[in-house]
Design a protein around this motif. Structure first.
Motif, PDB file in Angstrom:
ATOM      1  N   UNK A   1       7.287  -2.778   4.829  1.00  0.00           N
ATOM      2  CA  UNK A   1       7.510  -4.130   4.302  1.00  0.00           C
ATOM      3  C   UNK A   1       8.278  -4.110   2.980  1.00  0.00           C
ATOM      4  N   UNK A   2       9.297  -3.246   2.912  1.00  0.00           N
ATOM      5  CA  UNK A   2      10.132  -3.181   1.720  1.00  0.00           C
ATOM      6  C   UNK A   2       9.553  -2.369   0.573  1.00  0.00           C
ATOM      7  N   UNK A   3       8.361  -1.826   0.749  1.00  0.00           N
ATOM      8  CA  UNK A   3       7.727  -1.008  -0.279  1.00  0.00           C
ATOM      9  C   UNK A   3       7.769   0.464   0.116  1.00  0.00           C
TER      10      UNK A   3
ATOM     11  N   UNK B   1       4.404   3.239  -4.110  1.00  0.00           N
ATOM     12  CA  UNK B   1       5.220   3.503  -5.287  1.00  0.00           C
ATOM     13  C   UNK B   1       5.056   2.319  -6.237  1.00  0.00           C
ATOM     14  N   UNK B   2       4.588   2.535  -7.464  1.00  0.00           N
ATOM     15  CA  UNK B   2       4.356   1.423  -8.387  1.00  0.00           C
ATOM     16  C   UNK B   2       5.668   0.856  -8.942  1.00  0.00           C
ATOM     17  N   UNK B   3       5.638  -0.414  -9.322  1.00  0.00           N
ATOM     18  CA  UNK B   3       6.797  -1.043  -9.938  1.00  0.00           C
ATOM     19  C   UNK B   3       7.064  -0.480 -11.323  1.00  0.00           C
TER      20      UNK B   3
END
Length: 123
Positions: A85-87, A112-114
């Motif tokens: 989903x894009x992450x 993966x964190x922002x």
């Protein structure tokens, strides 16, 4: 035998989770597959339901990036990169192999964190 286990686990993982091929579940998992992830039911049916859910949520077919693959007897550990989903996610999957089938599974996953607290790569 561990080289065969390694190839079996990598091929199964790509076919099932990279190609989203539900038919590969019966090819690579034992009928008595033991699942230790508490959100997925035991047996091939639980993995099939997971793959169908991923596809229904728009997860795309993708080439799985295997960063580390470690074998120890009948155990294979996969450290992979995956997009959902894009992450971007990192997974550690541990499989036990018996009679050329995946028979047991454990995992850990991390999105993966922002914002990162360090600059160290996740691989």
């Amino acid at each position: 035998m561990t080289a065969n286990h390694k190839q079996l686990a990598m091929t199964a993982y790509q076919r099932i989770f990279g190609d989203l091929d539900v038919s590969a579940v019966d090819e690579y998992l034992s009928k008595d597959f033991i699942q230790h992830n508490p959100t997925i039911a035991d047996g091939p049916k639980g993995v099939k339901q997971l793959v169908e859910m991923l596809a229904s949520q728009g997860v795309q077919k993708q080439k799985i990036e295997f960063k580390h693959v470690v074998t120890d007897g009948d155990i294979v550990i996969l450290h992979t990169r995956y997009e959902m989903a894009g992450d971007e996610w990192r997974f550690i999957d541990i499989y036990r192999v018996e009679n050329d089938k995946l028979v047991e599974h454990w995992d850990a996953m991390m999105q993966m964190p922002g914002t990162r607290a360090n600059n160290n790569p996740m691989f």
